[in-house]
Design a protein around this motif. Structure first.
Motif, PDB file in Angstrom:
ATOM      1  N   ARG A 195     126.204  21.783  38.422  1.00  0.00           N
ATOM      2  CA  ARG A 195     124.898  22.407  38.663  1.00  0.00           C
ATOM      3  C   ARG A 195     125.062  23.927  38.636  1.00  0.00           C
ATOM      4  O   ARG A 195     125.946  24.470  39.283  1.00  0.00           O
ATOM      5  CB  ARG A 195     124.357  21.992  40.033  1.00  0.00           C
ATOM      6  CG  ARG A 195     124.005  20.531  40.125  1.00  0.00           C
ATOM      7  CD  ARG A 195     123.347  20.208  41.464  1.00  0.00           C
ATOM      8  NE  ARG A 195     123.073  18.789  41.544  1.00  0.00           N
ATOM      9  CZ  ARG A 195     123.862  17.911  42.155  1.00  0.00           C
ATOM     10  NH1 ARG A 195     124.963  18.314  42.747  1.00  0.00           N
ATOM     11  NH2 ARG A 195     123.527  16.642  42.172  1.00  0.00           N
ATOM     12  N   ASN A 196     124.145  24.581  37.936  1.00  0.00           N
ATOM     13  CA  ASN A 196     124.185  26.046  37.934  1.00  0.00           C
ATOM     14  C   ASN A 196     123.192  26.578  38.979  1.00  0.00           C
ATOM     15  O   ASN A 196     122.519  25.809  39.679  1.00  0.00           O
ATOM     16  CB  ASN A 196     123.918  26.601  36.534  1.00  0.00           C
ATOM     17  CG  ASN A 196     122.531  26.273  36.021  1.00  0.00           C
ATOM     18  OD1 ASN A 196     121.632  25.892  36.783  1.00  0.00           O
ATOM     19  ND2 ASN A 196     122.338  26.444  34.717  1.00  0.00           N
ATOM     20  N   ARG A 197     123.077  27.871  39.075  1.00  0.00           N
ATOM     21  CA  ARG A 197     122.212  28.484  40.089  1.00  0.00           C
ATOM     22  C   ARG A 197     120.737  28.172  39.883  1.00  0.00           C
ATOM     23  O   ARG A 197     119.947  28.190  40.820  1.00  0.00           O
ATOM     24  CB  ARG A 197     122.403  30.002  40.108  1.00  0.00           C
ATOM     25  CG  ARG A 197     123.738  30.401  40.682  1.00  0.00           C
ATOM     26  CD  ARG A 197     123.841  31.900  40.794  1.00  0.00           C
ATOM     27  NE  ARG A 197     125.150  32.263  41.303  1.00  0.00           N
ATOM     28  CZ  ARG A 197     125.516  33.475  41.587  1.00  0.00           C
ATOM     29  NH1 ARG A 197     124.686  34.484  41.397  1.00  0.00           N
ATOM     30  NH2 ARG A 197     126.720  33.729  42.055  1.00  0.00           N
ATOM     31  N   GLN A 198     120.372  27.901  38.673  1.00  0.00           N
ATOM     32  CA  GLN A 198     118.970  27.589  38.386  1.00  0.00           C
ATOM     33  C   GLN A 198     118.637  26.110  38.663  1.00  0.00           C
ATOM     34  O   GLN A 198     117.506  25.685  38.502  1.00  0.00           O
ATOM     35  CB  GLN A 198     118.624  27.913  36.923  1.00  0.00           C
ATOM     36  CG  GLN A 198     118.588  29.395  36.598  1.00  0.00           C
ATOM     37  CD  GLN A 198     119.988  29.978  36.449  1.00  0.00           C
ATOM     38  OE1 GLN A 198     120.921  29.299  36.069  1.00  0.00           O
ATOM     39  NE2 GLN A 198     120.124  31.254  36.777  1.00  0.00           N
ATOM     40  N   GLY A 199     119.644  25.329  39.062  1.00  0.00           N
ATOM     41  CA  GLY A 199     119.425  23.925  39.365  1.00  0.00           C
ATOM     42  C   GLY A 199     119.576  22.994  38.179  1.00  0.00           C
ATOM     43  O   GLY A 199     119.345  21.794  38.290  1.00  0.00           O
ATOM     44  N   GLU A 200     119.949  23.538  37.043  1.00  0.00           N
ATOM     45  CA  GLU A 200     120.147  22.690  35.874  1.00  0.00           C
ATOM     46  C   GLU A 200     121.457  21.906  36.039  1.00  0.00           C
ATOM     47  O   GLU A 200     122.432  22.407  36.582  1.00  0.00           O
ATOM     48  CB  GLU A 200     120.207  23.544  34.602  1.00  0.00           C
ATOM     49  CG  GLU A 200     118.921  24.303  34.339  1.00  0.00           C
ATOM     50  CD  GLU A 200     119.085  25.333  33.236  1.00  0.00           C
ATOM     51  OE1 GLU A 200     120.220  25.810  33.010  1.00  0.00           O
ATOM     52  OE2 GLU A 200     118.079  25.660  32.600  1.00  0.00           O
ATOM     53  N   GLU A 201     121.442  20.668  35.574  1.00  0.00           N
ATOM     54  CA  GLU A 201     122.608  19.791  35.730  1.00  0.00           C
ATOM     55  C   GLU A 201     123.193  19.397  34.385  1.00  0.00           C
ATOM     56  O   GLU A 201     122.461  19.202  33.423  1.00  0.00           O
ATOM     57  CB  GLU A 201     122.226  18.520  36.475  1.00  0.00           C
ATOM     58  CG  GLU A 201     121.853  18.730  37.917  1.00  0.00           C
ATOM     59  CD  GLU A 201     121.561  17.421  38.629  1.00  0.00           C
ATOM     60  OE1 GLU A 201     121.578  16.336  37.979  1.00  0.00           O
ATOM     61  OE2 GLU A 201     121.333  17.472  39.842  1.00  0.00           O
ATOM     62  N   SER A 202     124.468  19.272  34.369  1.00  0.00           N
ATOM     63  CA  SER A 202     125.203  18.700  33.236  1.00  0.00           C
ATOM     64  C   SER A 202     126.099  17.615  33.822  1.00  0.00           C
ATOM     65  O   SER A 202     126.799  17.828  34.810  1.00  0.00           O
ATOM     66  CB  SER A 202     126.066  19.742  32.545  1.00  0.00           C
ATOM     67  OG  SER A 202     125.272  20.734  31.952  1.00  0.00           O
ATOM     68  N   THR A 203     126.060  16.456  33.218  1.00  0.00           N
ATOM     69  CA  THR A 203     126.870  15.331  33.714  1.00  0.00           C
ATOM     70  C   THR A 203     128.009  15.061  32.748  1.00  0.00           C
ATOM     71  O   THR A 203     127.816  15.047  31.523  1.00  0.00           O
ATOM     72  CB  THR A 203     125.988  14.091  33.858  1.00  0.00           C
ATOM     73  OG1 THR A 203     124.887  14.387  34.708  1.00  0.00           O
ATOM     74  CG2 THR A 203     126.773  12.935  34.464  1.00  0.00           C
TER      75      THR A 203
END
Length: 66
Positions: free
Chosen positions: A53-61
């Motif tokens: 998760r980055n600071r903007q709340g985007e997720e990569s799995t």
């Protein structure tokens, strides 16, 4: 005096009379113990899921199998 000297020589000779493992026998015992300890190991796999998760709340799995 002679009895004391004889006793001293006898005490010095005793350790050489006691049985001891020869270096090849000791090496074989160490190798056998290492083999015995290695008997229980088998293949295994592990599955993991990593979520970044980055600071903007985007997720990569990421899915991992090892």
């Amino acid at each position: 005096m002679k009895n004391g000297m004889l006793l001293g020589l006898l005490l010095l000779a005793v350790p050489s009379v006691l049985p001891a493992q020869a270096p090849p026998e000791r090496g074989l015992a160490i190798a056998r113990e290492a083999d015995r300890r290695d008997q229980g190991f088998g293949d295994f796999t592990a599955r993991m899921e990593m979520i970044l998760r980055n600071r903007q709340g985007e997720e990569s799995t990421r899915h991992l199998r090892i």
